[in-house]
Enzyme design. Sequence first.
Site, mmCIF file in Angstrom:
data_model
loop_
_atom_site.group_PDB
_atom_site.id
_atom_site.type_symbol
_atom_site.label_atom_id
_atom_site.label_comp_id
_atom_site.label_asym_id
_atom_site.label_seq_id
_atom_site.Cartn_x
_atom_site.Cartn_y
_atom_site.Cartn_z
ATOM 1 N N LYS A 107 -12.868 -26.472 18.546
ATOM 2 C CA LYS A 107 -13.143 -27.166 19.435
ATOM 3 C C LYS A 107 -13.582 -25.957 20.122
ATOM 4 O O LYS A 107 -13.689 -25.247 20.211
ATOM 5 C CB LYS A 107 -11.473 -27.356 20.462
ATOM 6 C CG LYS A 107 -12.116 -28.360 21.487
ATOM 7 C CD LYS A 107 -10.861 -29.084 21.698
ATOM 8 C CE LYS A 107 -11.234 -30.264 22.599
ATOM 9 N NZ LYS A 107 -9.862 -29.801 22.869
ATOM 10 N N GLY A 120 -21.718 -29.126 23.143
ATOM 11 C CA GLY A 120 -20.627 -28.774 21.492
ATOM 12 C C GLY A 120 -19.457 -27.572 22.314
ATOM 13 O O GLY A 120 -18.917 -26.669 20.968
ATOM 14 N N ASP A 251 -9.937 -42.465 17.051
ATOM 15 C CA ASP A 251 -10.301 -41.886 16.704
ATOM 16 C C ASP A 251 -9.575 -39.767 17.067
ATOM 17 O O ASP A 251 -8.948 -38.962 16.957
ATOM 18 C CB ASP A 251 -11.554 -41.057 17.112
ATOM 19 C CG ASP A 251 -11.622 -40.762 18.660
ATOM 20 O OD1 ASP A 251 -11.333 -42.007 19.224
ATOM 21 O OD2 ASP A 251 -12.512 -39.773 19.118
ATOM 22 N N ASP A 261 -4.716 -33.400 20.012
ATOM 23 C CA ASP A 261 -6.299 -33.544 20.837
ATOM 24 C C ASP A 261 -5.800 -33.351 22.385
ATOM 25 O O ASP A 261 -6.108 -34.810 22.594
ATOM 26 C CB ASP A 261 -6.901 -34.565 20.033
ATOM 27 C CG ASP A 261 -9.124 -34.582 21.011
ATOM 28 O OD1 ASP A 261 -9.100 -32.870 21.164
ATOM 29 O OD2 ASP A 261 -9.718 -34.770 20.126
#
Length: 469
Positions: A107, A120, A251, A261
Amino acid sequence: MTSFVPPIYELGPDFYDEVPPAQFPQAILRYRNQDAAESVGLGHLTPEQWQNHFWKLESLPQNIKAPLALRYHGHQFRSYNPDLGDGRGFLFAQLQAGSRLLDLGTKGSGRTPYSRGGDGRLTLKGAFREILATELLQSYGVNTSKTFSVFETGESLQRHDEPSPTRAGVLVRLSHSHIRFGTFQRLAFLDQPQNIKKLLQYCVKYFYPSLGSLADTEQATAFLREVCYASAKTVAAWMMAGFVHGVLNTDNMNITGESFDYGPYRFLPAYDSAFTAAYFDQTGLYCFGRQPTAVLWNLHQLGAALKVAFPNLPVEEILEDYGDAFNFEVQRRLLLRLNLHNPLEEGAAIYDLNAELVTHLFQFLDQEKGLFEQTLYDLHSGAIEERLSRSPQKELYQKESFKKLRDSLSYFEVADTLRAQHPYLQTGTACSLIIDELEALWKPVAENDDWAPFERKLQQIRSFRGLYG
Protein backbone atom coordinates in the site's frame (compact mmCIF):
# COMPACT_ATOMS: atom_id res chain seq x y z
CA MET A 1 13.39 -30.19 -3.70
CA THR A 2 10.77 -28.59 -5.96
CA SER A 3 11.07 -24.82 -6.25
CA PHE A 4 8.06 -22.73 -5.29
CA VAL A 5 6.02 -21.29 -8.15
CA PRO A 6 3.66 -18.52 -7.00
CA PRO A 7 0.11 -19.83 -7.61
CA ILE A 8 -1.09 -16.44 -8.88
CA TYR A 9 0.64 -17.26 -12.18
CA GLU A 10 -1.92 -20.03 -12.71
CA LEU A 11 -4.52 -17.35 -13.37
CA GLY A 12 -2.50 -15.66 -16.06
CA PRO A 13 -2.30 -12.10 -17.42
CA ASP A 14 -6.07 -11.64 -17.71
CA PHE A 15 -6.05 -11.07 -13.96
CA TYR A 16 -3.16 -8.67 -13.34
CA ASP A 17 -0.63 -6.24 -14.77
CA GLU A 18 3.09 -6.25 -14.08
CA VAL A 19 4.09 -2.87 -12.64
CA PRO A 20 7.33 -1.29 -11.44
CA PRO A 21 7.57 -0.27 -7.78
CA ALA A 22 8.11 3.36 -6.85
CA GLN A 23 11.57 4.56 -5.94
CA PHE A 24 11.69 6.34 -2.60
CA PRO A 25 14.26 8.92 -1.49
CA GLN A 26 14.58 7.74 2.11
CA ALA A 27 14.18 4.58 4.17
CA ILE A 28 13.22 4.92 7.84
CA LEU A 29 11.90 1.70 9.32
CA ARG A 30 8.90 2.48 11.49
CA TYR A 31 7.44 -0.99 12.03
CA ARG A 32 8.59 -4.57 11.60
CA ASN A 33 6.14 -7.32 12.53
CA GLN A 34 8.58 -9.97 13.66
CA ASP A 35 5.86 -12.39 14.77
CA ALA A 36 4.27 -12.31 11.33
CA ALA A 37 7.67 -12.63 9.69
CA GLU A 38 8.47 -15.72 11.77
CA SER A 39 5.13 -17.25 10.81
CA VAL A 40 6.02 -17.20 7.10
CA GLY A 41 9.71 -18.04 7.36
CA LEU A 42 11.05 -14.50 6.96
CA GLY A 43 12.03 -13.81 10.55
CA HIS A 44 15.70 -14.34 9.72
CA LEU A 45 15.95 -11.37 7.37
CA THR A 46 18.67 -8.90 8.32
CA PRO A 47 17.82 -5.18 8.52
CA GLU A 48 19.47 -4.70 5.12
CA GLN A 49 17.48 -7.55 3.57
CA TRP A 50 14.26 -6.26 5.14
CA GLN A 51 14.90 -2.85 3.61
CA ASN A 52 15.73 -4.33 0.22
CA HIS A 53 12.49 -6.32 0.09
CA PHE A 54 10.01 -4.03 1.81
CA TRP A 55 11.31 -0.55 0.92
CA LYS A 56 13.11 -1.10 -2.39
CA LEU A 57 10.52 -3.80 -3.04
CA GLU A 58 13.03 -6.18 -4.57
CA SER A 59 11.46 -9.59 -5.20
CA LEU A 60 11.86 -12.39 -2.69
CA PRO A 61 13.90 -15.35 -3.98
CA GLN A 62 11.88 -17.81 -6.10
CA ASN A 63 8.76 -15.72 -5.82
CA ILE A 64 6.80 -13.21 -7.89
CA LYS A 65 9.31 -11.79 -10.36
CA ALA A 66 7.67 -8.39 -10.88
CA PRO A 67 4.90 -6.80 -8.77
CA LEU A 68 1.37 -7.55 -9.97
CA ALA A 69 -1.41 -4.95 -9.84
CA LEU A 70 -4.56 -7.06 -9.57
CA ARG A 71 -7.59 -6.24 -11.68
CA TYR A 72 -11.04 -5.90 -10.13
CA HIS A 73 -14.22 -3.80 -10.20
CA GLY A 74 -16.70 -3.19 -7.43
CA HIS A 75 -19.71 -1.43 -5.99
CA GLN A 76 -18.68 1.72 -4.14
CA PHE A 77 -21.51 2.90 -1.89
CA ARG A 78 -23.72 0.64 -4.06
CA SER A 79 -22.78 2.32 -7.34
CA TYR A 80 -20.93 0.04 -9.73
CA ASN A 81 -17.46 1.27 -10.69
CA PRO A 82 -15.60 -0.52 -13.49
CA ASP A 83 -12.64 1.85 -13.16
CA LEU A 84 -10.95 0.10 -10.25
CA GLY A 85 -7.99 -2.21 -9.59
CA ASP A 86 -4.87 -1.95 -7.44
CA GLY A 87 -4.21 1.77 -7.70
CA ARG A 88 -1.51 2.29 -5.05
CA GLY A 89 -0.53 -1.26 -4.22
CA PHE A 90 0.25 -4.62 -5.75
CA LEU A 91 0.72 -8.28 -4.98
CA PHE A 92 4.38 -8.55 -4.00
CA ALA A 93 4.83 -12.19 -2.95
CA GLN A 94 3.01 -15.39 -2.06
CA LEU A 95 4.09 -17.58 0.84
CA GLN A 96 3.14 -20.98 2.16
CA ALA A 97 2.52 -21.21 5.91
CA GLY A 98 1.61 -24.80 6.64
CA SER A 99 -1.45 -25.53 4.53
CA ARG A 100 -2.30 -21.84 4.05
CA LEU A 101 -1.37 -19.71 1.07
CA LEU A 102 -0.65 -16.15 2.20
CA ASP A 103 -0.08 -13.00 0.17
CA LEU A 104 2.20 -10.06 0.79
CA GLY A 105 0.65 -6.97 -0.71
CA THR A 106 1.65 -3.34 -0.63
CA LYS A 107 0.00 0.00 0.00
CA GLY A 108 1.60 3.25 -1.12
CA SER A 109 4.04 1.56 -3.50
CA GLY A 110 3.49 3.78 -6.53
CA ARG A 111 1.31 4.33 -9.56
CA THR A 112 -0.32 1.52 -11.53
CA PRO A 113 -2.68 1.50 -14.54
CA TYR A 114 -5.51 1.85 -12.00
CA SER A 115 -4.30 4.88 -10.06
CA ARG A 116 -7.01 7.09 -11.61
CA GLY A 117 -4.85 10.20 -11.50
CA GLY A 118 -3.61 9.57 -7.97
CA ASP A 119 0.03 9.58 -6.89
CA GLY A 120 0.00 5.95 -5.74
CA ARG A 121 1.31 6.97 -2.32
CA LEU A 122 0.21 6.42 1.26
CA THR A 123 0.44 8.94 4.06
CA LEU A 124 2.51 7.91 7.05
CA LYS A 125 -0.50 8.63 9.22
CA GLY A 126 -2.54 6.19 7.12
CA ALA A 127 0.10 3.51 7.70
CA PHE A 128 0.22 4.39 11.41
CA ARG A 129 -3.56 3.96 11.64
CA GLU A 130 -3.48 0.63 9.82
CA ILE A 131 -0.82 -0.74 12.16
CA LEU A 132 -2.96 0.08 15.18
CA ALA A 133 -6.16 -1.27 13.60
CA THR A 134 -4.65 -4.62 12.68
CA GLU A 135 -2.82 -5.02 15.98
CA LEU A 136 -5.89 -4.24 18.07
CA LEU A 137 -8.30 -6.31 15.99
CA GLN A 138 -5.91 -9.25 16.25
CA SER A 139 -5.93 -8.90 20.03
CA TYR A 140 -9.73 -8.72 19.99
CA GLY A 141 -9.73 -12.03 18.12
CA VAL A 142 -10.90 -10.69 14.76
CA ASN A 143 -9.84 -12.42 11.53
CA THR A 144 -7.70 -9.65 10.11
CA SER A 145 -4.81 -9.01 7.77
CA LYS A 146 -1.50 -8.30 9.52
CA THR A 147 0.52 -5.16 8.94
CA PHE A 148 3.90 -6.61 8.06
CA SER A 149 6.21 -3.63 7.51
CA VAL A 150 6.13 0.16 7.32
CA PHE A 151 8.90 2.45 6.09
CA GLU A 152 8.72 6.20 6.07
CA THR A 153 9.86 7.29 2.60
CA GLY A 154 10.96 10.91 2.97
CA GLU A 155 8.32 12.25 0.59
CA SER A 156 5.76 15.01 1.20
CA LEU A 157 2.19 14.48 0.06
CA GLN A 158 -0.78 16.76 -0.51
CA ARG A 159 -4.09 15.46 0.84
CA HIS A 160 -7.44 17.15 1.31
CA ASP A 161 -8.31 15.16 4.46
CA GLU A 162 -5.02 15.70 6.36
CA PRO A 163 -3.00 18.82 7.16
CA SER A 164 -0.61 19.04 4.20
CA PRO A 165 2.11 18.63 3.21
CA THR A 166 2.14 15.35 5.12
CA ARG A 167 4.68 12.58 5.45
CA ALA A 168 4.60 9.44 3.31
CA GLY A 169 5.09 5.76 4.02
CA VAL A 170 5.02 2.43 2.24
CA LEU A 171 3.22 -0.45 3.93
CA VAL A 172 3.32 -4.20 3.34
CA ARG A 173 0.47 -6.36 4.63
CA LEU A 174 0.15 -10.10 5.07
CA SER A 175 -3.23 -11.46 3.99
CA HIS A 176 -5.05 -14.72 3.47
CA SER A 177 -5.91 -13.98 -0.19
CA HIS A 178 -6.24 -10.75 -2.13
CA ILE A 179 -9.13 -12.11 -4.20
CA ARG A 180 -12.01 -9.68 -3.70
CA PHE A 181 -15.70 -9.92 -4.43
CA GLY A 182 -14.93 -7.29 -7.05
CA THR A 183 -12.47 -9.66 -8.75
CA PHE A 184 -15.42 -11.86 -9.71
CA GLN A 185 -17.57 -8.83 -10.52
CA ARG A 186 -15.09 -7.59 -13.10
CA LEU A 187 -15.22 -10.89 -14.95
CA ALA A 188 -19.03 -10.85 -14.87
CA PHE A 189 -19.08 -7.27 -16.18
CA LEU A 190 -16.79 -8.32 -19.04
CA ASP A 191 -18.94 -11.43 -19.65
CA GLN A 192 -16.09 -13.88 -19.14
CA PRO A 193 -17.72 -17.03 -17.72
CA GLN A 194 -14.65 -19.17 -18.40
CA ASN A 195 -12.46 -16.82 -16.40
CA ILE A 196 -15.01 -16.88 -13.57
CA LYS A 197 -14.71 -20.66 -13.54
CA LYS A 198 -10.93 -20.37 -13.64
CA LEU A 199 -10.91 -17.97 -10.71
CA LEU A 200 -13.29 -20.22 -8.77
CA GLN A 201 -10.95 -23.17 -9.30
CA TYR A 202 -8.04 -21.09 -7.99
CA CYS A 203 -10.02 -20.05 -4.89
CA VAL A 204 -11.14 -23.61 -4.17
CA LYS A 205 -7.67 -25.08 -4.68
CA TYR A 206 -5.89 -22.64 -2.39
CA PHE A 207 -8.50 -21.38 0.08
CA TYR A 208 -11.33 -23.95 0.19
CA PRO A 209 -9.65 -27.25 -0.74
CA SER A 210 -12.38 -29.32 0.92
CA LEU A 211 -14.60 -28.35 -2.03
CA GLY A 212 -12.18 -29.78 -4.58
CA SER A 213 -14.17 -32.97 -5.20
CA LEU A 214 -17.23 -30.99 -6.27
CA ALA A 215 -17.85 -29.70 -9.78
CA ASP A 216 -19.67 -26.97 -11.67
CA THR A 217 -22.77 -25.50 -10.00
CA GLU A 218 -22.43 -27.77 -6.98
CA GLN A 219 -18.95 -26.41 -6.33
CA ALA A 220 -20.02 -22.80 -6.92
CA THR A 221 -22.91 -23.34 -4.48
CA ALA A 222 -20.62 -24.71 -1.80
CA PHE A 223 -18.11 -21.91 -2.41
CA LEU A 224 -20.70 -19.14 -2.03
CA ARG A 225 -21.99 -20.81 1.12
CA GLU A 226 -18.47 -20.95 2.61
CA VAL A 227 -17.82 -17.29 1.75
CA CYS A 228 -21.20 -16.43 3.28
CA TYR A 229 -20.28 -18.14 6.55
CA ALA A 230 -16.78 -16.65 6.62
CA SER A 231 -18.17 -13.16 6.04
CA ALA A 232 -20.84 -13.60 8.71
CA LYS A 233 -18.17 -14.63 11.21
CA THR A 234 -16.08 -11.56 10.46
CA VAL A 235 -18.87 -9.01 10.70
CA ALA A 236 -20.03 -10.62 13.96
CA ALA A 237 -16.50 -10.26 15.30
CA TRP A 238 -16.51 -6.58 14.24
CA MET A 239 -19.75 -6.03 16.12
CA MET A 240 -18.31 -7.60 19.26
CA ALA A 241 -15.19 -5.45 18.91
CA GLY A 242 -17.17 -2.23 18.46
CA PHE A 243 -15.45 -1.80 15.10
CA VAL A 244 -16.74 0.22 12.16
CA HIS A 245 -14.95 -0.58 8.91
CA GLY A 246 -16.06 2.62 7.20
CA VAL A 247 -15.95 1.62 3.52
CA LEU A 248 -17.68 -1.73 3.05
CA ASN A 249 -17.57 -1.70 -0.73
CA THR A 250 -17.43 -4.98 -2.65
CA ASP A 251 -13.80 -4.32 -3.59
CA ASN A 252 -12.98 -4.19 0.13
CA MET A 253 -14.26 -7.67 0.91
CA ASN A 254 -12.20 -10.76 0.26
CA ILE A 255 -13.30 -14.33 -0.36
CA THR A 256 -11.71 -15.78 2.79
CA GLY A 257 -13.70 -13.44 5.03
CA GLU A 258 -10.54 -11.80 6.29
CA SER A 259 -10.90 -8.15 7.29
CA PHE A 260 -8.47 -5.82 5.52
CA ASP A 261 -7.84 -2.37 4.00
CA TYR A 262 -8.27 0.01 6.92
CA GLY A 263 -9.05 3.51 5.73
CA PRO A 264 -11.48 5.69 7.70
CA TYR A 265 -12.25 3.09 10.36
CA ARG A 266 -13.42 3.86 13.88
CA PHE A 267 -13.98 2.04 17.14
CA LEU A 268 -17.15 2.86 19.05
CA PRO A 269 -16.76 5.17 22.03
CA ALA A 270 -20.19 4.70 23.64
CA TYR A 271 -22.66 2.38 21.94
CA ASP A 272 -24.45 4.02 19.03
CA SER A 273 -25.88 1.89 16.22
CA ALA A 274 -25.78 4.92 13.88
CA PHE A 275 -22.10 5.66 14.54
CA THR A 276 -20.35 6.24 11.20
CA ALA A 277 -16.63 6.07 10.49
CA ALA A 278 -16.19 7.89 7.17
CA TYR A 279 -16.92 11.60 6.99
CA PHE A 280 -18.07 11.11 3.38
CA ASP A 281 -20.66 8.45 4.34
CA GLN A 282 -23.33 11.10 4.70
CA THR A 283 -26.28 8.69 4.71
CA GLY A 284 -24.72 6.30 7.22
CA LEU A 285 -24.82 3.41 4.75
CA TYR A 286 -21.89 1.73 6.49
CA CYS A 287 -22.60 2.82 10.06
CA PHE A 288 -22.01 0.37 12.90
CA GLY A 289 -25.54 -1.06 13.01
CA ARG A 290 -25.83 -1.48 9.23
CA GLN A 291 -22.62 -3.46 8.75
CA PRO A 292 -24.34 -6.88 8.80
CA THR A 293 -26.79 -5.74 6.12
CA ALA A 294 -24.01 -4.18 4.06
CA VAL A 295 -22.05 -7.44 4.06
CA LEU A 296 -25.14 -9.41 3.02
CA TRP A 297 -25.78 -6.98 0.15
CA ASN A 298 -22.20 -7.49 -0.98
CA LEU A 299 -22.62 -11.26 -0.85
CA HIS A 300 -25.58 -10.91 -3.18
CA GLN A 301 -23.34 -9.07 -5.65
CA LEU A 302 -20.80 -11.88 -5.47
CA GLY A 303 -23.60 -14.36 -6.09
CA ALA A 304 -24.82 -12.36 -9.09
CA ALA A 305 -21.32 -12.40 -10.55
CA LEU A 306 -21.03 -16.17 -10.11
CA LYS A 307 -24.37 -16.66 -11.86
CA VAL A 308 -22.83 -15.39 -15.11
CA ALA A 309 -20.85 -18.66 -15.21
CA PHE A 310 -23.33 -20.78 -13.22
CA PRO A 311 -26.83 -19.60 -14.22
CA ASN A 312 -28.56 -22.21 -12.01
CA LEU A 313 -26.75 -21.07 -8.86
CA PRO A 314 -29.41 -20.73 -6.10
CA VAL A 315 -28.08 -17.46 -4.67
CA GLU A 316 -31.17 -16.48 -2.68
CA GLU A 317 -31.45 -19.92 -1.10
CA ILE A 318 -27.76 -20.00 -0.14
CA LEU A 319 -27.77 -16.56 1.41
CA GLU A 320 -30.89 -17.26 3.46
CA ASP A 321 -28.49 -18.88 5.93
CA TYR A 322 -26.56 -15.64 6.48
CA GLY A 323 -28.81 -14.30 9.23
CA ASP A 324 -28.66 -17.48 11.29
CA ALA A 325 -24.90 -17.73 10.82
CA PHE A 326 -24.45 -14.10 11.90
CA ASN A 327 -26.64 -14.45 14.98
CA PHE A 328 -24.88 -17.65 16.02
CA GLU A 329 -21.49 -15.99 15.63
CA VAL A 330 -22.54 -12.89 17.58
CA GLN A 331 -23.50 -15.15 20.47
CA ARG A 332 -20.32 -17.20 20.21
CA ARG A 333 -18.11 -14.13 20.00
CA LEU A 334 -19.82 -12.48 22.97
CA LEU A 335 -19.33 -15.56 25.15
CA LEU A 336 -15.70 -15.72 24.06
CA ARG A 337 -15.16 -12.05 24.85
CA LEU A 338 -16.85 -12.44 28.25
CA ASN A 339 -15.19 -15.81 29.05
CA LEU A 340 -18.57 -17.39 29.73
CA HIS A 341 -20.00 -20.85 29.15
CA ASN A 342 -23.67 -21.67 28.70
CA PRO A 343 -24.40 -24.64 31.02
CA LEU A 344 -27.61 -25.73 29.29
CA GLU A 345 -27.63 -28.88 27.17
CA GLU A 346 -30.58 -28.54 24.78
CA GLY A 347 -29.89 -26.65 21.54
CA ALA A 348 -32.92 -24.34 21.48
CA ALA A 349 -32.55 -23.48 25.16
CA ILE A 350 -28.86 -22.67 24.66
CA TYR A 351 -29.69 -20.38 21.77
CA ASP A 352 -32.48 -18.62 23.66
CA LEU A 353 -30.34 -17.95 26.73
CA ASN A 354 -27.46 -16.68 24.59
CA ALA A 355 -29.84 -14.45 22.62
CA GLU A 356 -31.24 -13.04 25.85
CA LEU A 357 -27.74 -12.12 27.00
CA VAL A 358 -27.01 -10.36 23.70
CA THR A 359 -30.30 -8.47 23.88
CA HIS A 360 -29.84 -7.35 27.48
CA LEU A 361 -26.25 -6.26 26.85
CA PHE A 362 -27.17 -4.04 23.93
CA GLN A 363 -30.27 -2.70 25.71
CA PHE A 364 -28.06 -1.66 28.60
CA LEU A 365 -25.42 -0.13 26.32
CA ASP A 366 -28.07 1.74 24.36
CA GLN A 367 -29.87 3.08 27.40
CA GLU A 368 -26.84 4.14 29.44
CA LYS A 369 -24.41 4.96 26.59
CA GLY A 370 -21.66 3.20 28.47
CA LEU A 371 -18.21 2.91 26.98
CA PHE A 372 -18.39 -0.06 24.64
CA GLU A 373 -15.00 -1.67 25.22
CA GLN A 374 -14.89 -0.80 28.93
CA THR A 375 -18.25 -2.50 29.46
CA LEU A 376 -17.13 -5.76 27.84
CA TYR A 377 -13.92 -5.55 29.85
CA ASP A 378 -15.82 -5.00 33.11
CA LEU A 379 -18.13 -7.96 32.46
CA HIS A 380 -15.36 -10.43 31.65
CA SER A 381 -16.09 -13.70 33.51
CA GLY A 382 -19.44 -12.28 34.69
CA ALA A 383 -20.65 -9.47 36.90
CA ILE A 384 -17.84 -9.66 39.45
CA GLU A 385 -18.43 -6.98 42.07
CA GLU A 386 -14.76 -6.34 42.74
CA ARG A 387 -14.10 -5.56 39.09
CA LEU A 388 -17.27 -3.51 38.64
CA SER A 389 -16.46 -1.43 41.73
CA ARG A 390 -13.13 -0.21 40.31
CA SER A 391 -14.41 0.52 36.83
CA PRO A 392 -14.24 4.12 35.52
CA GLN A 393 -17.99 3.75 34.93
CA LYS A 394 -18.83 1.93 38.16
CA GLU A 395 -21.90 4.10 38.77
CA LEU A 396 -23.62 2.57 35.72
CA TYR A 397 -23.63 -0.84 37.36
CA GLN A 398 -25.59 0.49 40.32
CA LYS A 399 -28.50 1.55 38.13
CA GLU A 400 -31.78 -0.30 37.73
CA SER A 401 -31.06 -0.60 34.01
CA PHE A 402 -28.24 -3.07 34.77
CA LYS A 403 -30.49 -5.53 36.60
CA LYS A 404 -31.68 -7.50 33.55
CA LEU A 405 -28.15 -7.85 32.25
CA ARG A 406 -26.86 -8.87 35.68
CA ASP A 407 -29.58 -11.51 35.93
CA SER A 408 -28.73 -12.85 32.45
CA LEU A 409 -25.06 -13.09 33.33
CA SER A 410 -25.86 -15.09 36.47
CA TYR A 411 -27.04 -18.06 34.40
CA PHE A 412 -23.62 -18.53 32.81
CA GLU A 413 -20.46 -20.19 34.12
CA VAL A 414 -16.87 -18.99 33.81
CA ALA A 415 -15.41 -20.76 30.78
CA ASP A 416 -11.71 -20.57 31.68
CA THR A 417 -10.58 -19.79 35.23
CA LEU A 418 -7.02 -19.01 34.11
CA ARG A 419 -8.24 -16.39 31.64
CA ALA A 420 -10.35 -14.87 34.40
CA GLN A 421 -7.09 -14.09 36.26
CA HIS A 422 -5.26 -12.58 33.28
CA PRO A 423 -3.03 -9.63 34.32
CA TYR A 424 -4.71 -7.37 31.78
CA LEU A 425 -7.96 -7.72 33.70
CA GLN A 426 -6.33 -6.42 36.87
CA THR A 427 -5.54 -2.95 35.48
CA GLY A 428 -9.11 -1.68 35.77
CA THR A 429 -9.10 0.08 32.40
CA ALA A 430 -9.82 -1.44 29.00
CA CYS A 431 -7.50 -0.96 26.06
CA SER A 432 -9.43 1.02 23.46
CA LEU A 433 -8.67 3.09 20.38
CA ILE A 434 -11.34 5.70 19.93
CA ILE A 435 -10.52 8.57 17.60
CA ASP A 436 -9.35 10.98 20.32
CA GLU A 437 -6.85 8.39 21.59
CA LEU A 438 -5.60 7.71 18.08
CA GLU A 439 -5.08 11.43 17.41
CA ALA A 440 -3.30 11.82 20.75
CA LEU A 441 -0.90 9.04 19.76
CA TRP A 442 -0.24 10.66 16.38
CA LYS A 443 0.38 14.15 17.75
CA PRO A 444 3.88 13.49 19.22
CA VAL A 445 4.85 11.73 15.98
CA ALA A 446 3.69 14.66 13.86
CA GLU A 447 5.18 17.35 16.08
CA ASN A 448 8.38 15.80 17.47
CA ASP A 449 8.87 12.49 15.67
CA ASP A 450 8.27 10.88 19.06
CA TRP A 451 7.13 7.28 18.61
CA ALA A 452 7.36 6.32 22.29
CA PRO A 453 3.60 6.66 23.04
CA PHE A 454 2.85 4.58 19.95
CA GLU A 455 5.27 1.87 21.09
CA ARG A 456 3.72 1.84 24.55
CA LYS A 457 0.29 1.46 22.99
CA LEU A 458 1.49 -1.51 20.96
CA GLN A 459 2.80 -3.12 24.14
CA GLN A 460 -0.57 -2.62 25.82
CA ILE A 461 -2.46 -4.03 22.81
CA ARG A 462 -0.25 -7.09 22.69
CA SER A 463 -0.43 -7.64 26.44
CA PHE A 464 -3.83 -9.35 26.19
CA ARG A 465 -3.36 -11.21 22.91
CA GLY A 466 -4.99 -14.63 23.15
CA LEU A 467 -7.41 -13.58 25.87
CA TYR A 468 -10.27 -13.38 23.36
CA GLY A 469 -9.27 -16.28 21.13
